[in-house]
Design an enzyme around this catalytic site. Structure first.
Site, PDB file in Angstrom:
ATOM      1  N   ARG A 159      -2.229 -11.540   0.191  1.00  0.00           N
ATOM      2  CA  ARG A 159      -1.096 -12.204  -0.453  1.00  0.00           C
ATOM      3  C   ARG A 159       0.193 -12.022   0.357  1.00  0.00           C
ATOM      4  O   ARG A 159       0.972 -12.959   0.523  1.00  0.00           O
ATOM      5  CB  ARG A 159      -0.902 -11.661  -1.875  1.00  0.00           C
ATOM      6  N   ALA A 239       3.490  -1.873   5.714  1.00  0.00           N
ATOM      7  CA  ALA A 239       2.281  -1.597   4.938  1.00  0.00           C
ATOM      8  C   ALA A 239       2.211  -0.115   4.554  1.00  0.00           C
ATOM      9  O   ALA A 239       2.658   0.283   3.489  1.00  0.00           O
ATOM     10  CB  ALA A 239       1.048  -2.041   5.718  1.00  0.00           C
ATOM     11  N   ARG A 240       1.681   0.715   5.465  1.00  0.00           N
ATOM     12  CA  ARG A 240       1.577   2.152   5.244  1.00  0.00           C
ATOM     13  C   ARG A 240       1.833   2.874   6.565  1.00  0.00           C
ATOM     14  O   ARG A 240       1.331   2.455   7.615  1.00  0.00           O
ATOM     15  CB  ARG A 240       0.192   2.536   4.698  1.00  0.00           C
ATOM     16  N   ASP A 264       9.305   0.023   7.785  1.00  0.00           N
ATOM     17  CA  ASP A 264       9.687   0.355   6.413  1.00  0.00           C
ATOM     18  C   ASP A 264       8.896   1.555   5.904  1.00  0.00           C
ATOM     19  O   ASP A 264       9.179   2.064   4.827  1.00  0.00           O
ATOM     20  CB  ASP A 264       9.432  -0.854   5.499  1.00  0.00           C
ATOM     21  N   GLU A 269       6.659  10.765   4.468  1.00  0.00           N
ATOM     22  CA  GLU A 269       7.701  10.147   3.644  1.00  0.00           C
ATOM     23  C   GLU A 269       8.180  11.090   2.553  1.00  0.00           C
ATOM     24  O   GLU A 269       7.353  11.691   1.853  1.00  0.00           O
ATOM     25  CB  GLU A 269       7.172   8.845   3.017  1.00  0.00           C
ATOM     26  N   HIS A 288      10.983   2.561   2.916  1.00  0.00           N
ATOM     27  CA  HIS A 288       9.805   2.154   2.140  1.00  0.00           C
ATOM     28  C   HIS A 288      10.245   1.457   0.847  1.00  0.00           C
ATOM     29  O   HIS A 288       9.908   1.881  -0.262  1.00  0.00           O
ATOM     30  CB  HIS A 288       8.914   3.360   1.807  1.00  0.00           C
ATOM     31  N   ILE A 289      10.943   0.369   1.042  1.00  0.00           N
ATOM     32  CA  ILE A 289      11.545  -0.324  -0.101  1.00  0.00           C
ATOM     33  C   ILE A 289      11.224  -1.819  -0.111  1.00  0.00           C
ATOM     34  O   ILE A 289      11.778  -2.569  -0.902  1.00  0.00           O
ATOM     35  CB  ILE A 289      13.070  -0.079  -0.076  1.00  0.00           C
ATOM     36  N   ALA A 290      10.276  -2.225   0.738  1.00  0.00           N
ATOM     37  CA  ALA A 290      10.001  -3.655   0.893  1.00  0.00           C
ATOM     38  C   ALA A 290       9.650  -4.335  -0.421  1.00  0.00           C
ATOM     39  O   ALA A 290      10.082  -5.458  -0.687  1.00  0.00           O
ATOM     40  CB  ALA A 290       8.878  -3.873   1.899  1.00  0.00           C
TER      41      ALA A 290
END
Length: 332
Positions: A159, A239-240, A264, A269, A288-290
């Site tokens: 997606r 992604a990660r 991101d 983290e 990490h806020i996408a």
């Protein structure tokens, strides 16, 4: 009365939010963690168990659900992840402990695609370094990189990847992708060329990663992968973090093997302030806020809450349960 704990920092203490109202109207008591940073994942297993004592379901994000945590929380019935990643949940252990794990597959893919595109643009147009230089009295004239006529490679055409693809095509970019299970109708409609991993690396001017973290993908983007990329390519990861070997990425960026990176997510983290990548002008970063814009947060909360409500009512939320093998035997 069953109790749901809402853990994401961006959803804390918002009793009038649609997801909180939905849960209360369904007969749940809604609470929040004692530690407002609980969802960052820095708590020990013992601390996590204490936070979850007496909790029947959670809207979860970055906290860890290990075998020990799940064993120590016998009342926990549902871990409803706000998002599509679930690498911080030991799913086999959850299945053994009869805990349903759900995700929000339709809530935040467009938000992630928008930030991936923003990072791509920031790197190509040198937004951050030019901002800093201009504020400092400089007048930099380094030429910018175009997007039109360039090729963006998308690793993972789910997606999020599909959402990014149409946005990049609107900017005049050629889209190629690597995807194990492509949606053929989408690929044909938008004229996307499917290629293998090596071809994706070799042909992409911009490479954006949109795959889950698994044993097979962990560390996939390493020195060997970066060596196959164009020397003026830009690497984007929303992604990660553990998909990437940061030491190898740093080496590729400082040696000129890659032109730029935009990240991101990180191996650790929150990352340490002395992360070597932070010292490079050709790296753009975000926390990490996408997936967390105003619209997607509300949708993720509602979708997670709907999963909890459905399961409590004996309805199985098709397409949202990760450990779907529990269907037929799972009970609240």
């Amino acid at each position: 009365m069953p109790t749901v704990q809402i853990n994401p920092e961006t959803m804390l203490n918002k009793p009038d939010a649609p997801y909180a109202r939905l849960l209360r109207e369904a007969g749940f008591d809604v609470v929040y963690p004692q530690n407002p940073q609980f969802a960052r994942g820095g708590c020990s297993e013992e601390e996590t168990i204490e936070e979850l004592r007496g909790i029947h379901a959670v809207i979860a994000t970055g906290e860890y659900y290990t075998d020990a945590v799940l064993a120590g929380c016998p009342e926990l019935r549902v871990v409803a992840r706000a998002g599509v990643g679930y690498d911080r949940v030991d799913v086999p252990a959850a299945t053994r402990h009869n805990v349903a794990v759900t995700i929000t597959p339709t809530a935040n893919h467009e938000a992630v695609a928008e930030l991936a595109l923003a990072l791509l643009l920031a790197a190509a147009k040198r937004i951050v370094p030019n901002d800093r230089a201009t504020r400092g009295g400089e007048w930099p004239r380094t030429p910018l990189h175009p997007l039109r006529t360039r090729t963006v490679g998308i690793f993972g055409l789910g997606r999020i990847g599909r959402s990014l693809a149409v946005r990049c095509q609107a900017l005049g970019m050629t889209v190629i992708a690597t995807e194990q299970f492509p949606q053929q109708e989408f690929v044909a409609k938008h004229g996307i060329e499917l290629v293998d991993f090596d071809a994706l690396l070799a042909r992409s001017d911009f490479l954006s990663v949109h795959c889950p973290l698994t044993d097979e993908t962990r560390g996939l983007f390493n020195a060997a992968a970066f060596a196959k990329m164009k020397p003026d390519a830009t690497f984007i990861n929303t992604a990660r973090g553990p998909l990437v070997c940061e030491t190898d990425l740093h080496a590729a960026l400082t040696s000129g093997r890659l032109r730029a990176a935009a990240l991101d997510v990180f191996e650790q983290e929150p990352p340490s302030a002395d992360n070597p990548l932070f010292q490079l002008d050709n790296v753009t970063v975000a926390p990490h806020i996408a997936g967390a814009d105003d619209l997607s947060l509300e949708r993720m909360g509602v979708e997670a809450a709907e999963c909890i409500v459905a399961l409590h009512a004996g309805r199985w939320p098709e397409g949202a349960v990760v450990n779907d093998e529990l269907k037929g035997s799972w009970k609240w």
